[in-house]
Design an enzyme around this catalytic site. Structure first.
Site, PDB file in Angstrom:
ATOM      1  N   CYS A  22    -117.705  47.958 -79.938  1.00 45.91           N
ATOM      2  CA  CYS A  22    -116.590  47.661 -79.036  1.00 45.91           C
ATOM      3  C   CYS A  22    -116.887  47.986 -77.573  1.00 45.91           C
ATOM      4  O   CYS A  22    -116.080  47.694 -76.692  1.00 45.91           O
ATOM      5  CB  CYS A  22    -115.324  48.376 -79.499  1.00 45.91           C
ATOM      6  SG  CYS A  22    -114.689  47.728 -81.055  1.00 45.91           S
ATOM      7  N   HIS A  26    -115.608  41.591 -75.827  1.00 49.03           N
ATOM      8  CA  HIS A  26    -115.318  40.827 -77.037  1.00 49.03           C
ATOM      9  C   HIS A  26    -113.840  40.431 -77.042  1.00 49.03           C
ATOM     10  O   HIS A  26    -113.062  40.905 -76.214  1.00 49.03           O
ATOM     11  CB  HIS A  26    -115.653  41.641 -78.301  1.00 49.03           C
ATOM     12  CG  HIS A  26    -114.847  42.884 -78.459  1.00 49.03           C
ATOM     13  ND1 HIS A  26    -115.093  44.031 -77.734  1.00 49.03           N
ATOM     14  CD2 HIS A  26    -113.788  43.157 -79.249  1.00 49.03           C
ATOM     15  CE1 HIS A  26    -114.215  44.959 -78.080  1.00 49.03           C
ATOM     16  NE2 HIS A  26    -113.406  44.462 -79.007  1.00 49.03           N
ATOM     17  N   HIS A  28    -110.141  39.201 -79.377  1.00 48.87           N
ATOM     18  CA  HIS A  28    -109.348  39.312 -80.595  1.00 48.87           C
ATOM     19  C   HIS A  28    -108.250  38.259 -80.573  1.00 48.87           C
ATOM     20  O   HIS A  28    -107.743  37.907 -79.506  1.00 48.87           O
ATOM     21  CB  HIS A  28    -108.642  40.676 -80.695  1.00 48.87           C
ATOM     22  CG  HIS A  28    -109.547  41.840 -80.759  1.00 48.87           C
ATOM     23  ND1 HIS A  28    -110.234  42.193 -81.905  1.00 48.87           N
ATOM     24  CD2 HIS A  28    -109.871  42.775 -79.825  1.00 48.87           C
ATOM     25  CE1 HIS A  28    -110.937  43.286 -81.671  1.00 48.87           C
ATOM     26  NE2 HIS A  28    -110.743  43.656 -80.410  1.00 48.87           N
ATOM     27  N   HIS A  70    -104.933  34.997 -73.388  1.00 50.54           N
ATOM     28  CA  HIS A  70    -106.144  34.450 -72.760  1.00 50.54           C
ATOM     29  C   HIS A  70    -106.512  35.171 -71.464  1.00 50.54           C
ATOM     30  O   HIS A  70    -106.984  34.565 -70.507  1.00 50.54           O
ATOM     31  CB  HIS A  70    -106.023  32.933 -72.557  1.00 50.54           C
ATOM     32  CG  HIS A  70    -106.198  32.188 -73.830  1.00 50.54           C
ATOM     33  ND1 HIS A  70    -105.168  32.020 -74.738  1.00 50.54           N
ATOM     34  CD2 HIS A  70    -107.279  31.598 -74.386  1.00 50.54           C
ATOM     35  CE1 HIS A  70    -105.612  31.343 -75.785  1.00 50.54           C
ATOM     36  NE2 HIS A  70    -106.897  31.084 -75.600  1.00 50.54           N
ATOM     37  N   GLU A 129    -105.198  44.183 -84.418  1.00 51.86           N
ATOM     38  CA  GLU A 129    -106.385  43.794 -83.652  1.00 51.86           C
ATOM     39  C   GLU A 129    -107.280  42.876 -84.481  1.00 51.86           C
ATOM     40  O   GLU A 129    -107.940  41.998 -83.953  1.00 51.86           O
ATOM     41  CB  GLU A 129    -107.135  45.059 -83.245  1.00 51.86           C
ATOM     42  CG  GLU A 129    -108.070  44.856 -82.098  1.00 51.86           C
ATOM     43  CD  GLU A 129    -108.654  46.164 -81.614  1.00 51.86           C
ATOM     44  OE1 GLU A 129    -108.344  46.567 -80.486  1.00 51.86           O
ATOM     45  OE2 GLU A 129    -109.439  46.776 -82.372  1.00 51.86           O
TER      46      GLU A 129
END
Length: 141
Positions: A22, A26, A28, A70, A129
């Site tokens: 993490c 990245h 989700h 986004h 998540e």
């Protein structure tokens, strides 16, 4: 009496300094469950409801979904994450600055507080998540 509505949104983040994967940038697809508690409305068009699901949706979309969806969510107190955000912003890309590390646990408390401040009688929030990992905040905890 309680009602719950579920929302989804997509965001990216990183946990700079984390000792696992993490630490990398990245994304989700988050699932957000918002629970409100109140007495039943008596009379009028919303008789027998805790709250109209449509009204709940409007508030959650405005306060949480629209800012987060986004966006690169970043800890404004972290130099590296802030530099990435500045680069993205220079390309007119969406970011969301938080004054906390962007863990699911911190974000669920932040979202709870934001919805409370908007006047929503929120009693609990669960932020997924991944399909198997979530953080939950309830007023009784």
């Amino acid at each position: 009496m309680k009602i719950t509505k579920i929302f989804t949104f997509d965001s990216s983040h990183m946990l700079d300094g984390h000792d696992g994967k993490c630490k990398n940038l990245h994304g989700h697809t988050y699932k957000l469950e918002v629970t409100v508690s109140d007495g039943l409305i008596s009379g009028g068009a919303k008789d027998g409801m805790v709250m109209d699901f449509s009204d709940l949706k409007t508030i959650v979309k405005q306060e949480i979904i629209e800012p987060f969806d986004h966006a690169f969510i970043y800890h404004g107190g972290n130099e590296r994450e802030s530099k990435i955000a500045a680069l993205l912003e220079s390309w007119q890309m969406k970011t969301m600055r938080l004054d906390i590390r962007t863990t699911a646990e911190n974000m669920v408390v932040y979202m709870y507080s934001r919805l409370k401040a908007a006047g929503l009688p929120v009693s609990g929030i669960k932020l997924w998540e991944t399909p198997t990992s979530c953080a939950e905040f309830e007023t009784s905890l």
